[in-house]
Motif scaffolding. Structure first.
Motif, PDB file in Angstrom:
ATOM      1  N   HIS A  55      48.439  67.288  -4.894  1.00 40.47           N
ATOM      2  CA  HIS A  55      47.204  66.814  -4.647  1.00 40.47           C
ATOM      3  C   HIS A  55      46.796  66.455  -4.273  1.00 40.47           C
ATOM      4  N   GLN A  56      45.518  66.778  -2.950  1.00 39.49           N
ATOM      5  CA  GLN A  56      44.898  65.769  -2.033  1.00 39.49           C
ATOM      6  C   GLN A  56      44.612  64.749  -2.874  1.00 39.49           C
ATOM      7  N   HIS A  57      43.704  63.189  -2.314  1.00 38.44           N
ATOM      8  CA  HIS A  57      42.880  62.229  -3.271  1.00 38.44           C
ATOM      9  C   HIS A  57      42.314  61.816  -1.844  1.00 38.44           C
ATOM     10  N   ILE A  93      49.973  56.087 -11.142  1.00 37.08           N
ATOM     11  CA  ILE A  93      50.313  57.230 -10.326  1.00 37.08           C
ATOM     12  C   ILE A  93      50.582  58.453 -10.974  1.00 37.08           C
ATOM     13  N   THR A  94      49.936  59.791 -11.244  1.00 33.08           N
ATOM     14  CA  THR A  94      49.662  60.325 -12.060  1.00 33.08           C
ATOM     15  C   THR A  94      50.516  61.187 -11.495  1.00 33.08           C
ATOM     16  N   GLU A  95      50.670  62.511 -11.648  1.00 36.47           N
ATOM     17  CA  GLU A  95      51.793  63.778 -11.346  1.00 36.47           C
ATOM     18  C   GLU A  95      50.676  64.546 -10.096  1.00 36.47           C
ATOM     19  N   GLY A 104      37.204  57.515  -4.840  1.00 38.92           N
ATOM     20  CA  GLY A 104      35.420  56.793  -4.850  1.00 38.92           C
ATOM     21  C   GLY A 104      35.795  56.042  -5.857  1.00 38.92           C
ATOM     22  N   GLU A 105      36.505  55.463  -6.697  1.00 37.06           N
ATOM     23  CA  GLU A 105      36.877  54.719  -7.629  1.00 37.06           C
ATOM     24  C   GLU A 105      37.534  53.086  -6.673  1.00 37.06           C
ATOM     25  N   GLU A 112      51.685  63.313   3.863  1.00 42.22           N
ATOM     26  CA  GLU A 112      51.075  63.814   4.270  1.00 42.22           C
ATOM     27  C   GLU A 112      49.304  63.370   4.573  1.00 42.22           C
ATOM     28  N   ILE A 113      48.893  63.316   5.591  1.00 44.11           N
ATOM     29  CA  ILE A 113      47.754  62.401   5.772  1.00 44.11           C
ATOM     30  C   ILE A 113      47.039  63.826   6.872  1.00 44.11           C
TER      31      ILE A 113
END
Length: 150
Positions: A15-17, A8-10, A41-42, A115-116
């Motif tokens: 940002h949304q993923h 898990i990065t900053e 996508g990975e 947030e979703i």
């Protein structure tokens, strides 16, 4: 629990993923099926039904629901082994008796939220293993549900 299988990065906090889960139920005899987890996508992690034979289990085929939360398991990121003189059964931020069981700065992350933006659920067209409802022909739960109404 994607964080146990990927770094898990900053960016994950800023940002949304896109996260995706693919589920293919097993055949009626319990063989086959899979569950795969993706991030942006990975492929992050996947398990095929054939790999569960040694445990005597199978990929779930009963009706399910989605649960999205910020749960934290005491086995991920906590001191292992437990520091000497610490009761690692206590996991309560703000309780001085529990401080030794947390990584430095851990409790500064709370309260926490995420947030979703949206959730989409797709079902394969004309796939007989993908059925809807709480009581399906292969997993009938209708009588149990009726008997446990409150």
């Amino acid at each position: 629990a994607l964080s146990s299988n990927m770094h898990i990065t900053e960016s994950h906090y800023e940002h949304q993923h896109l996260y995706r889960v693919e589920w293919e139920p097993p055949n009626k005899d319990g063989s086959g099926g899979y569950i795969k987890w993706f991030s942006d996508g990975e492929l992050v992690y996947g398990i095929h039904g054939s790999s569960l034979k040694i445990t005597g289990t199978e990929i779930p085929s009963e009706p399910m629901y989605l649960l999205m939360n910020t749960a934290i398991a005491s086995s991920w990121g906590f001191p292992m082994p437990c520091p000497e003189g610490c009761d690692c059964e206590c996991f309560e931020c703000g309780n001085p008796d529990c401080d030794c069981g947390f990584p430095d700065g851990f409790c500064e992350n709370f309260p926490s939220f995420y947030e979703i933006d949206y959730v989409r659920v797709y079902q394969a067209v004309n796939e007989t293993k993908h059925v809807l409802g709480c009581s399906t022909p292969d997993r009938p739960t209708d009588l149990f549900i009726k008997a446990h109404k409150k």
